[in-house]
Each structure stands twice: as structure tokens, then as C-alpha cells.
Design an enzyme around this catalytic site. Sequence first.
Site, PDB file in Angstrom:
ATOM      1  N   CYS A   1       0.861  -1.185   0.000  1.00  0.00           N
ATOM      2  CA  CYS A   1       0.000   0.000   0.000  1.00  0.00           C
ATOM      3  C   CYS A   1       0.891   1.226   0.000  1.00  0.00           C
ATOM      4  CB  CYS A   1      -0.913  -0.006   1.225  1.00  0.00           C
ATOM      5  SG  CYS A   1      -1.880   1.506   1.390  1.00  0.00           S
ATOM      6  N   GLY A   2       0.759   2.070  -1.007  1.00  0.00           N
ATOM      7  CA  GLY A   2       1.626   3.228  -1.149  1.00  0.00           C
ATOM      8  C   GLY A   2       1.432   4.270  -0.063  1.00  0.00           C
TER       9      GLY A   2
ATOM     10  N   ARG B   1      -9.417  -2.587  -3.792  1.00  0.00           N
ATOM     11  CA  ARG B   1      -9.697  -3.985  -3.483  1.00  0.00           C
ATOM     12  C   ARG B   1      -9.634  -4.188  -1.969  1.00  0.00           C
ATOM     13  NH1 ARG B   1      -5.203  -8.498  -4.943  1.00  0.00           N
ATOM     14  NH2 ARG B   1      -4.091  -7.028  -3.611  1.00  0.00           N
TER      15      ARG B   1
ATOM     16  N   CYS C   1      -4.848   6.626  -2.962  1.00  0.00           N
ATOM     17  CA  CYS C   1      -4.208   5.322  -3.149  1.00  0.00           C
ATOM     18  C   CYS C   1      -2.860   5.564  -3.816  1.00  0.00           C
ATOM     19  CB  CYS C   1      -5.080   4.405  -4.002  1.00  0.00           C
ATOM     20  SG  CYS C   1      -4.325   2.795  -4.360  1.00  0.00           S
TER      21      CYS C   1
END
Length: 279
Positions: free
Chosen positions: A75-76, A214, A222
Site C-alpha cells: 500500500c503506497g 480492493r 491510493c
Amino acid sequence: MALSFSKYHGLGNDFILVDNRQSTEPCLTPDQAQQLCDRHFGIGADGVIFALPGQGGTDYTMRIFNSDGSEPEMCGNGIRCLAKFLADLEGVEEKTYRIHTLAGVITPQLLADGQVKVDMGEPQLLAELIPTTLAPAGEKVVDLPLAVAGQTWAVTCVSMGNPHCLTFVDDVDSLNLTEIGPLFEHHPQFSQRTNTEFIQVLGSDRLKMRVWERGAGITLACGTGACATVVAAVLTGRGDRRCTVELPGGNLEIEWSAQDNRLYMTGPAQRVFSGQAEI
């Protein structure tokens, strides 16, 4: 038991951070993480991030449980929050970490201005690496048709260690993501489900994006999706390699380097509060 935690966010993409450095396994189950993420009956978050001991010469390991209990590869925004969390634990302001993730080793760097710059690695573009069956193995998915919600969308697929399906639209604000997002996420062409980004081109160096993540649904930002957005813009001739990506929670600066093929993301990460929760 009482769980000590800290709450951080990156452009409104919010996470519960747990100091898990004494064990190589997360101290919570996916079900417990899901309960903590509940915005009415828990702390409220898009996911729980665990700081675990490093592997293979890295400084730390990152594990994440989404708000639905699923575990993404990376996850960035989350890794920016993790870097800030670790720096706060260590009492430092500027530092570079090597973090082991399920998507490989990621390197976040805390900058003097408080921003966090992250080497997000190289994008994967072949269909089997997304994975998707929209194209044969060995081929890219660039502006190919995908039928969703009674219409055909031109989609481009990119993996940033996690799958992304990206489509360009005229007006992102007019879309009902609550309705169409799950249809993309669970489309049978994506065996591991997918994140979906809806992108509006504002200029060759400025893109506006909304995301259905997701396992988390609509989020305010995101990081991996912003990286994939720039890749898709370049592949389809809609944008430059260096872009500002406008997200509902704020902006990220993304560069897809022509020299080393790697993506570099720069954005904020902020501590909100710390506390204890009964599990």
C-alpha cells in the site's frame, strides 16, 4: 487484551499502526483487524499496518490487513505512514528505510520538509503478472475493452505489486463508484480481484483520479493507484512521466523514471492520535 496503537493518514487514506517489532507474525487476526477498522464500532480505518522485524537485510517488514480482513501485497499511502510511524518511534526526522513487503523491498525516504518520497519499484505490465485474462500471457493490457455495468470500458492494467485496472473518463466526479466499483473488483477477468482507478486528464502533467480499492472500497487516496495512473497515462499517450495526481484527499507527485523504469511517489503522512483499544 489492551492494544496500543497510533492512527496515521496519508491524504485521508487512514491506518491503524501497530508496533509489532517483537514478533514476526501480526499480533491481530484478520477478523480483529476488521473489527478495529469499523468506523462505528471500532477505531475506524482503511486498514491495520503492522511494523514487524526486517527480513533479508531489510530494516522492517510491513504487513497490512484491509478493512475487510483481506491482506494486500502493498500500500503506497500505507508505507508512507509506516515510515513516519517508525521515525516517530525512533525519534528521527530524516531517514531512509528498507521495508520488506509482500510486493518486494520498498524504500521510503523521509524528507526535510516532512514529505515522504518512496521508491515504488518497477511496474509489471504483462497480463499474467497483473494477473488478468484480458490478454494472452506475454502481452500487455492497454486500452482493451472490458464490459462492466452494461457498458464497455477501455482499460489498461498495471501491477505495482498489487493489481490495478485503470480507465480514462471525461468526468470522474459523475461516476457512482459505490455501484460500479465492486463490479470491477470482482470481475471474473481478475482472479485475485483488482483495484480500479477512474482517471480524468486535466493536462499532460496533471491527472485527476478516484479509486475503488480492493478490500477497502472507496478511499480518499491510493499511492500504488496513483503510480499506476501515471503508467497508464504514459502507455496510452495521455500524460507525461512526471505528473501531479489529484486525489479526493490531496495531491501526490509521481515520476516514472525513464532512466531506471522505477516509480517515485512523494506525498505526506501525518500522525492523528495514539491510544489503546480493548481486543
